[in-house]
Design a protein around this motif. Structure first.
Motif, PDB file in Angstrom:
ATOM      1  N   PRO A 197       0.808  -1.222   0.000  1.00 38.50           N
ATOM      2  CA  PRO A 197       0.000   0.000   0.000  1.00 38.50           C
ATOM      3  C   PRO A 197       0.841   1.274   0.000  1.00 38.50           C
ATOM      4  O   PRO A 197       1.911   1.331   0.601  1.00 38.50           O
ATOM      5  CB  PRO A 197      -0.806  -0.115   1.294  1.00 38.50           C
ATOM      6  N   VAL A 198       0.312   2.285  -0.670  1.00 36.59           N
ATOM      7  CA  VAL A 198       0.831   3.650  -0.598  1.00 36.59           C
ATOM      8  C   VAL A 198      -0.094   4.414   0.346  1.00 36.59           C
ATOM      9  O   VAL A 198      -1.311   4.438   0.131  1.00 36.59           O
ATOM     10  CB  VAL A 198       0.851   4.318  -1.985  1.00 36.59           C
ATOM     11  N   ALA A 199       0.448   5.012   1.376  1.00 34.53           N
ATOM     12  CA  ALA A 199      -0.353   5.732   2.367  1.00 34.53           C
ATOM     13  C   ALA A 199      -0.380   7.212   2.036  1.00 34.53           C
ATOM     14  O   ALA A 199       0.665   7.811   1.752  1.00 34.53           O
ATOM     15  CB  ALA A 199       0.225   5.523   3.769  1.00 34.53           C
ATOM     16  N   THR A 200      -1.581   7.803   2.079  1.00 31.50           N
ATOM     17  CA  THR A 200      -1.704   9.226   1.783  1.00 31.50           C
ATOM     18  C   THR A 200      -2.966   9.788   2.426  1.00 31.50           C
ATOM     19  O   THR A 200      -3.665   9.091   3.168  1.00 31.50           O
ATOM     20  CB  THR A 200      -1.657   9.478   0.265  1.00 31.50           C
TER      21      THR A 200
ATOM     22  N   LEU B 150      -5.910   5.333   2.588  1.00 24.75           N
ATOM     23  CA  LEU B 150      -6.253   6.716   2.902  1.00 24.75           C
ATOM     24  C   LEU B 150      -6.365   6.919   4.405  1.00 24.75           C
ATOM     25  O   LEU B 150      -6.962   6.104   5.116  1.00 24.75           O
ATOM     26  CB  LEU B 150      -7.569   7.093   2.219  1.00 24.75           C
ATOM     27  N   PHE B 151      -5.829   8.060   4.867  1.00 21.90           N
ATOM     28  CA  PHE B 151      -5.794   8.372   6.291  1.00 21.90           C
ATOM     29  C   PHE B 151      -6.293   9.792   6.526  1.00 21.90           C
ATOM     30  O   PHE B 151      -6.319  10.618   5.612  1.00 21.90           O
ATOM     31  CB  PHE B 151      -4.366   8.205   6.826  1.00 21.90           C
ATOM     32  N   GLY B 152      -6.666  10.069   7.768  1.00 24.44           N
ATOM     33  CA  GLY B 152      -7.235  11.366   8.104  1.00 24.44           C
ATOM     34  C   GLY B 152      -6.267  12.520   7.990  1.00 24.44           C
ATOM     35  O   GLY B 152      -6.688  13.660   7.743  1.00 24.44           O
TER      36      GLY B 152
ATOM     37  N   ASP C  79      -0.904  10.719  10.089  1.00 19.74           N
ATOM     38  CA  ASP C  79      -1.426   9.367  10.322  1.00 19.74           C
ATOM     39  C   ASP C  79      -0.904   8.406   9.251  1.00 19.74           C
ATOM     40  O   ASP C  79      -0.596   7.239   9.546  1.00 19.74           O
ATOM     41  CB  ASP C  79      -2.953   9.369  10.298  1.00 19.74           C
ATOM     42  N   ALA C  80      -0.820   8.893   8.016  1.00 20.03           N
ATOM     43  CA  ALA C  80      -0.287   8.065   6.933  1.00 20.03           C
ATOM     44  C   ALA C  80       1.179   7.727   7.193  1.00 20.03           C
ATOM     45  O   ALA C  80       1.616   6.600   6.966  1.00 20.03           O
ATOM     46  CB  ALA C  80      -0.454   8.787   5.598  1.00 20.03           C
ATOM     47  N   ARG C  81       1.949   8.710   7.659  1.00 20.00           N
ATOM     48  CA  ARG C  81       3.356   8.455   8.017  1.00 20.00           C
ATOM     49  C   ARG C  81       3.458   7.384   9.082  1.00 20.00           C
ATOM     50  O   ARG C  81       4.285   6.464   8.983  1.00 20.00           O
ATOM     51  CB  ARG C  81       4.001   9.743   8.522  1.00 20.00           C
ATOM     52  N   ASP C  82       2.620   7.482  10.111  1.00 15.87           N
ATOM     53  CA  ASP C  82       2.677   6.512  11.194  1.00 15.87           C
ATOM     54  C   ASP C  82       2.385   5.101  10.689  1.00 15.87           C
ATOM     55  O   ASP C  82       2.979   4.126  11.167  1.00 15.87           O
ATOM     56  CB  ASP C  82       1.684   6.892  12.296  1.00 15.87           C
TER      57      ASP C  82
ATOM     58  N   SER D 210       5.883  14.159  -3.300  1.00  8.63           N
ATOM     59  CA  SER D 210       7.036  13.466  -2.726  1.00  8.63           C
ATOM     60  C   SER D 210       6.605  12.110  -2.176  1.00  8.63           C
ATOM     61  O   SER D 210       5.553  11.994  -1.541  1.00  8.63           O
ATOM     62  CB  SER D 210       7.655  14.286  -1.596  1.00  8.63           C
ATOM     63  N   VAL D 211       7.428  11.111  -2.427  1.00  4.50           N
ATOM     64  CA  VAL D 211       7.167   9.752  -1.972  1.00  4.50           C
ATOM     65  C   VAL D 211       8.290   9.360  -1.022  1.00  4.50           C
ATOM     66  O   VAL D 211       9.463   9.385  -1.387  1.00  4.50           O
ATOM     67  CB  VAL D 211       7.098   8.766  -3.154  1.00  4.50           C
ATOM     68  N   PHE D 212       7.925   8.988   0.189  1.00  4.19           N
ATOM     69  CA  PHE D 212       8.895   8.616   1.205  1.00  4.19           C
ATOM     70  C   PHE D 212       8.750   7.140   1.548  1.00  4.19           C
ATOM     71  O   PHE D 212       7.643   6.587   1.553  1.00  4.19           O
ATOM     72  CB  PHE D 212       8.681   9.421   2.494  1.00  4.19           C
ATOM     73  N   GLY D 213       9.884   6.517   1.854  1.00  2.00           N
ATOM     74  CA  GLY D 213       9.885   5.162   2.355  1.00  2.00           C
ATOM     75  C   GLY D 213      10.593   5.099   3.694  1.00  2.00           C
ATOM     76  O   GLY D 213      11.199   6.089   4.138  1.00  2.00           O
ATOM     77  N   ARG D 214      10.548   3.960   4.339  1.00  2.00           N
ATOM     78  CA  ARG D 214      11.265   3.796   5.596  1.00  2.00           C
ATOM     79  C   ARG D 214      12.762   3.783   5.331  1.00  2.00           C
ATOM     80  O   ARG D 214      13.242   3.093   4.421  1.00  2.00           O
ATOM     81  CB  ARG D 214      10.838   2.496   6.301  1.00  2.00           C
ATOM     82  N   SER D 215      13.513   4.505   6.133  1.00  2.00           N
ATOM     83  CA  SER D 215      14.961   4.601   5.928  1.00  2.00           C
ATOM     84  C   SER D 215      15.721   3.492   6.631  1.00  2.00           C
ATOM     85  O   SER D 215      16.880   3.231   6.304  1.00  2.00           O
ATOM     86  CB  SER D 215      15.470   5.948   6.444  1.00  2.00           C
TER      87      SER D 215
END
Length: 199
Positions: free
Chosen positions: A22-25, A54-56, A60-63, A190-195
């Motif tokens: 999933p892509v969270a946004t 989808l998040f509020g 929340d999407a980052r978390d 911008s698309v971020f992933g876990r580092s």
């Protein structure tokens, strides 16, 4: 010589997704972020089966990404809090791409009269469009803020404001009609992933 940059990115080396997770946004359904997420999975990654979660809020999407419930975080660069994601050591920028949002406009309930002085509800990021799109003869009595353009549409549909600055998908979802011209916004995403690093 072939470029090392993906045609859809802007100065960022392309990194194919490690998994089609999933892509969270930002949600709920009808947001520009949802449309950008669908564009990312279908046309850039070419993994149309990948879900867009989808998040509020973007936070929340980052978390969800940090908890492993989603693979990547997608954020509009117009979001005023995007700097926190760039600075978060637990995240790393994976991709960036340009994508036009769905059309924005000023929308009202289909059966409700529209006063000449209106309260407009909007997400903070596109608020400058209110003056740009307001039809002649109408004025702004006040501006209320929502967590997303889709939430703005829901708020107007529920009678919390006379007008919503929202997207065409959200207006359709909440049975609103546009009283203004509409236009897209050319946006960098911008698309971020876990580092793999700790905070």
């Amino acid at each position: 010589m072939p470029s090392s940059l993906d045609a859809h990115t802007t100065g960022v080396p392309a990194r194919p997704p490690a998994a089609a997770g999933p892509v969270a946004t930002l949600g709920p359904s009808g947001t520009s972020s949802e449309a950008a997420g669908s564009h990312l999975t279908r046309h850039i990654d070419r993994t149309p089966g990948s879900p867009v979660a989808l998040f509020g809020t973007y936070e929340d999407a980052r978390d969800a990404v940090l908890a492993g419930a989603a693979d990547r975080l997608l954020v509009a660069n117009a979001y005023r809090g995007i700097d926190s994601f760039y600075m978060d050591l637990r995240l790393g920028l994976a991709q960036a791409f340009v994508f036009d949002t769905p059309h924005y406009g000023l929308a009202v309930r289909t059966s409700a009269p529209v006063p000449l002085k209106c309260t407009v509800v909007t997400h903070p990021a596109p608020r400058d469009l209110i003056a740009q799109l307001m039809p002649p003869g109408y004025g702004v009595a006040g501006i209320a803020f929502a967590t997303s353009t889709s939430e703005a549409a829901r708020h107007a549909a529920d009678g919390g404001a006379e007008i919503a600055l929202t997207t065409a998908p959200a207006a359709a979802l909440h049975d609103l009609r546009f009283i203004s011209a509409t236009r897209p916004i050319r946006m960098l995403w911008s698309v971020f992933g876990r580092s793999g690093r700790d905070a």
